[in-house]
Scaffold this motif. Sequence first.
Motif, PDB file in Angstrom:
ATOM      1  N   VAL A 202       0.869  -1.185   0.000  1.00 24.30           N
ATOM      2  CA  VAL A 202       0.000   0.000   0.000  1.00 24.30           C
ATOM      3  C   VAL A 202       0.902   1.231   0.000  1.00 24.30           C
ATOM      4  O   VAL A 202       1.773   1.368   0.864  1.00 24.30           O
ATOM      5  N   SER A 203       0.684   2.128  -0.949  1.00 27.59           N
ATOM      6  CA  SER A 203       1.623   3.246  -1.140  1.00 27.59           C
ATOM      7  C   SER A 203       1.730   4.160   0.075  1.00 27.59           C
ATOM      8  O   SER A 203       2.805   4.694   0.350  1.00 27.59           O
ATOM      9  N   ASP A 204       0.629   4.346   0.822  1.00 24.26           N
ATOM     10  CA  ASP A 204       0.718   5.272   1.956  1.00 24.26           C
ATOM     11  C   ASP A 204       1.418   4.657   3.164  1.00 24.26           C
ATOM     12  O   ASP A 204       1.527   5.279   4.210  1.00 24.26           O
ATOM     13  N   ARG A 205       1.909   3.426   3.012  1.00 29.13           N
ATOM     14  CA  ARG A 205       2.715   2.832   4.065  1.00 29.13           C
ATOM     15  C   ARG A 205       4.204   2.906   3.742  1.00 29.13           C
ATOM     16  O   ARG A 205       5.025   2.277   4.406  1.00 29.13           O
ATOM     17  N   ARG A 206       4.553   3.656   2.697  1.00 28.54           N
ATOM     18  CA  ARG A 206       5.956   3.743   2.283  1.00 28.54           C
ATOM     19  C   ARG A 206       6.623   4.977   2.889  1.00 28.54           C
ATOM     20  O   ARG A 206       6.147   6.096   2.710  1.00 28.54           O
ATOM     21  N   TRP A 207       7.680   4.746   3.591  1.00 25.50           N
ATOM     22  CA  TRP A 207       8.498   5.828   4.133  1.00 25.50           C
ATOM     23  C   TRP A 207       9.224   6.497   2.975  1.00 25.50           C
ATOM     24  O   TRP A 207       9.381   5.943   1.896  1.00 25.50           O
ATOM     25  N   SER A 208       9.696   7.694   3.179  1.00 26.15           N
ATOM     26  CA  SER A 208      10.332   8.492   2.141  1.00 26.15           C
ATOM     27  C   SER A 208      11.550   7.804   1.522  1.00 26.15           C
ATOM     28  O   SER A 208      12.430   7.309   2.253  1.00 26.15           O
ATOM     29  N   PRO A 209      11.652   7.783   0.178  1.00 24.04           N
ATOM     30  CA  PRO A 209      12.863   7.247  -0.470  1.00 24.04           C
ATOM     31  C   PRO A 209      14.126   7.988  -0.044  1.00 24.04           C
ATOM     32  O   PRO A 209      15.197   7.379   0.079  1.00 24.04           O
ATOM     33  N   VAL A 210      14.007   9.292   0.170  1.00 25.55           N
ATOM     34  CA  VAL A 210      15.155  10.073   0.641  1.00 25.55           C
ATOM     35  C   VAL A 210      15.627   9.561   1.997  1.00 25.55           C
ATOM     36  O   VAL A 210      16.834   9.395   2.246  1.00 25.55           O
ATOM     37  N   ALA A 211      14.669   9.276   2.877  1.00 24.62           N
ATOM     38  CA  ALA A 211      15.020   8.775   4.204  1.00 24.62           C
ATOM     39  C   ALA A 211      15.659   7.390   4.118  1.00 24.62           C
ATOM     40  O   ALA A 211      16.658   7.102   4.790  1.00 24.62           O
ATOM     41  N   PHE A 212      15.099   6.527   3.277  1.00 22.04           N
ATOM     42  CA  PHE A 212      15.687   5.201   3.110  1.00 22.04           C
ATOM     43  C   PHE A 212      17.113   5.303   2.563  1.00 22.04           C
ATOM     44  O   PHE A 212      18.006   4.535   2.961  1.00 22.04           O
ATOM     45  N   ALA A 213      17.330   6.241   1.645  1.00 20.74           N
ATOM     46  CA  ALA A 213      18.677   6.417   1.081  1.00 20.74           C
ATOM     47  C   ALA A 213      19.665   6.829   2.162  1.00 20.74           C
ATOM     48  O   ALA A 213      20.817   6.347   2.193  1.00 20.74           O
ATOM     49  N   ARG A 214      19.253   7.720   3.058  1.00 25.81           N
ATOM     50  CA  ARG A 214      20.139   8.148   4.146  1.00 25.81           C
ATOM     51  C   ARG A 214      20.461   6.983   5.079  1.00 25.81           C
ATOM     52  O   ARG A 214      21.610   6.814   5.520  1.00 25.81           O
ATOM     53  N   VAL A 215      19.458   6.163   5.376  1.00 28.42           N
ATOM     54  CA  VAL A 215      19.692   4.985   6.223  1.00 28.42           C
ATOM     55  C   VAL A 215      20.620   4.006   5.521  1.00 28.42           C
ATOM     56  O   VAL A 215      21.553   3.466   6.128  1.00 28.42           O
ATOM     57  N   ALA A 216      20.388   3.786   4.226  1.00 28.97           N
ATOM     58  CA  ALA A 216      21.232   2.865   3.466  1.00 28.97           C
ATOM     59  C   ALA A 216      22.678   3.337   3.439  1.00 28.97           C
ATOM     60  O   ALA A 216      23.621   2.526   3.575  1.00 28.97           O
ATOM     61  N   ASP A 217      22.898   4.631   3.266  1.00 31.86           N
ATOM     62  CA  ASP A 217      24.266   5.163   3.287  1.00 31.86           C
ATOM     63  C   ASP A 217      24.924   4.946   4.651  1.00 31.86           C
ATOM     64  O   ASP A 217      26.116   4.603   4.734  1.00 31.86           O
ATOM     65  N   ALA A 218      24.149   5.138   5.702  1.00 34.06           N
ATOM     66  CA  ALA A 218      24.699   4.924   7.043  1.00 34.06           C
ATOM     67  C   ALA A 218      25.083   3.457   7.243  1.00 34.06           C
ATOM     68  O   ALA A 218      26.121   3.151   7.851  1.00 34.06           O
ATOM     69  N   ILE A 219      24.263   2.541   6.718  1.00 32.48           N
ATOM     70  CA  ILE A 219      24.569   1.108   6.810  1.00 32.48           C
ATOM     71  C   ILE A 219      25.861   0.804   6.059  1.00 32.48           C
ATOM     72  O   ILE A 219      26.720   0.053   6.536  1.00 32.48           O
ATOM     73  N   SER A 220      25.997   1.395   4.889  1.00 33.20           N
ATOM     74  CA  SER A 220      27.220   1.196   4.097  1.00 33.20           C
ATOM     75  C   SER A 220      28.446   1.695   4.849  1.00 33.20           C
ATOM     76  O   SER A 220      29.507   1.049   4.848  1.00 33.20           O
ATOM     77  N   GLU A 221      28.308   2.814   5.525  1.00 31.18           N
ATOM     78  CA  GLU A 221      29.420   3.377   6.289  1.00 31.18           C
ATOM     79  C   GLU A 221      29.789   2.509   7.488  1.00 31.18           C
ATOM     80  O   GLU A 221      30.907   2.582   8.014  1.00 31.18           O
ATOM     81  N   VAL A 226      24.878  -3.083   1.063  1.00 31.71           N
ATOM     82  CA  VAL A 226      23.445  -2.767   1.052  1.00 31.71           C
ATOM     83  C   VAL A 226      22.803  -3.449  -0.153  1.00 31.71           C
ATOM     84  O   VAL A 226      23.258  -3.296  -1.290  1.00 31.71           O
ATOM     85  N   VAL A 227      21.742  -4.217   0.108  1.00 33.57           N
ATOM     86  CA  VAL A 227      20.991  -4.890  -0.952  1.00 33.57           C
ATOM     87  C   VAL A 227      19.570  -4.341  -0.935  1.00 33.57           C
ATOM     88  O   VAL A 227      18.859  -4.479   0.070  1.00 33.57           O
ATOM     89  N   LEU A 228      19.177  -3.687  -2.015  1.00 37.38           N
ATOM     90  CA  LEU A 228      17.823  -3.162  -2.135  1.00 37.38           C
ATOM     91  C   LEU A 228      16.910  -4.248  -2.693  1.00 37.38           C
ATOM     92  O   LEU A 228      17.231  -4.880  -3.709  1.00 37.38           O
ATOM     93  N   THR A 229      15.786  -4.485  -2.026  1.00 40.47           N
ATOM     94  CA  THR A 229      14.866  -5.535  -2.458  1.00 40.47           C
ATOM     95  C   THR A 229      13.483  -4.942  -2.710  1.00 40.47           C
ATOM     96  O   THR A 229      13.142  -3.872  -2.205  1.00 40.47           O
ATOM     97  N   GLY A 230      12.698  -5.669  -3.489  1.00 41.28           N
ATOM     98  CA  GLY A 230      11.346  -5.226  -3.802  1.00 41.28           C
ATOM     99  C   GLY A 230      10.762  -6.063  -4.922  1.00 41.28           C
ATOM    100  O   GLY A 230      11.451  -6.888  -5.530  1.00 41.28           O
ATOM    101  N   THR A 231       9.508  -5.845  -5.203  1.00 48.13           N
ATOM    102  CA  THR A 231       8.847  -6.536  -6.304  1.00 48.13           C
ATOM    103  C   THR A 231       9.209  -5.860  -7.625  1.00 48.13           C
ATOM    104  O   THR A 231       9.820  -4.783  -7.644  1.00 48.13           O
ATOM    105  N   ALA A 232       8.802  -6.485  -8.727  1.00 48.43           N
ATOM    106  CA  ALA A 232       9.046  -5.885 -10.041  1.00 48.43           C
ATOM    107  C   ALA A 232       8.365  -4.527 -10.147  1.00 48.43           C
ATOM    108  O   ALA A 232       8.903  -3.590 -10.752  1.00 48.43           O
ATOM    109  N   ALA A 233       7.184  -4.392  -9.531  1.00 51.59           N
ATOM    110  CA  ALA A 233       6.455  -3.124  -9.568  1.00 51.59           C
ATOM    111  C   ALA A 233       7.163  -2.041  -8.769  1.00 51.59           C
ATOM    112  O   ALA A 233       6.870  -0.848  -8.937  1.00 51.59           O
ATOM    113  N   GLU A 234       8.079  -2.438  -7.888  1.00 54.59           N
ATOM    114  CA  GLU A 234       8.802  -1.479  -7.053  1.00 54.59           C
ATOM    115  C   GLU A 234      10.211  -1.185  -7.563  1.00 54.59           C
ATOM    116  O   GLU A 234      10.994  -0.514  -6.889  1.00 54.59           O
ATOM    117  N   ALA A 235      10.523  -1.674  -8.761  1.00 59.35           N
ATOM    118  CA  ALA A 235      11.869  -1.488  -9.300  1.00 59.35           C
ATOM    119  C   ALA A 235      12.223  -0.010  -9.468  1.00 59.35           C
ATOM    120  O   ALA A 235      13.354   0.412  -9.212  1.00 59.35           O
TER     121      ALA A 235
END
Length: 339
Positions: A202-221, A226-235
């Motif tokens: 459900v789209s309104d349950r999605r946190w901001s892509p910008v926020a996810f990117a910041r978290v992903a960068d922190a994980i990388s650091e 970092v492995v991004l996962t999702g369905t084909a519709a979420e590519a």
Amino acid sequence: MSVSDRIGNPSRVAIVRSLPGLGDLLCAVPAFRALRTALPEAEITLIGLPWAQSFVRRFDCYLDAWLAFPGYPGIPEGWHSPQRTHDGLAQLQAQAFDLALQMHGSGIVINSFTVLLGAKVNAGFFLPEHYCPDPQRFLAYPESAPEVRRHLQLMEFLGVPLQGEHLEFPLLKSDWWELQQIPETRFLLPGKYVCVHPGASVSDRRWSPVAFARVADAISEMGFEVVLTGTAAEADLTQTVAGLMQKSAINLAGQTSLGALAALLKNAALLACNDTGVSHLAAALEVNSVVIFTNSDPKRWSPLNRDRHRVIVPSTADTVAAVIAEVQDLLHREVAYAN
């Protein structure tokens, strides 16, 4: 009161749970497990949506068969036409079920469908002041309970002994084989990567892509791949997150089956995600997670083990910092445990 006092000794059982989400079925597994243990010789059939066929095959230790939900007025999932409902009900009635168990929801609409299956005995949930097919076998819907526990409450009400509240997801050899066919996964080391899943059904349950990117960068650091996962519709969504990151990531959206995704998660150090099916998959696989609840009820849908699975509800405070703090704590614990 024993299970035989409540529901007899049925040999053919129908479970009505025609819901679209992976989490909807995973959260019912502890109840399925209890029911199978109480009725080891019964044939247990799930009446559900088409995608649930594969779920039944995977959980053949608890479920024996799948039959299509034919649609019913007032139930948005699976609706086609009056004729489809009429014909489907006739086919389901021909199964001559001994017990029809309504585990779809509160029962306002679905209870009448359950009764129309023609089983000898009906049981399940009802909402007070609404239709209750059998006061001896229908439990007032426990609206405030976590999803896993509300179905376990129903089992207890029916005299079915519980077999734990933990989730499960059996991994098959084919799941690992499918994962190995994806070139990008062949060099991932167990415990050295983190899955970030920015999508949700459900789209309104999605946190901001910008926020996810910041978290992903922190994980990388922190030294993790970092492995991004999702369905084909979420590519497109995962590609957006990758484009917003300062660090590199492996984008596997649309490349994994459910089984391959589960195998990938099993060896991950952690999952960061929205409240969606993959969070329940992580709980079933006993993989640490940080789950962001943007527009859903954490009391109902959050994992029961709050030590392994951290829940974040976005607020006016710095939610990104809160997520990173929980991620860091869990990853530090994993590294300390491994050492």
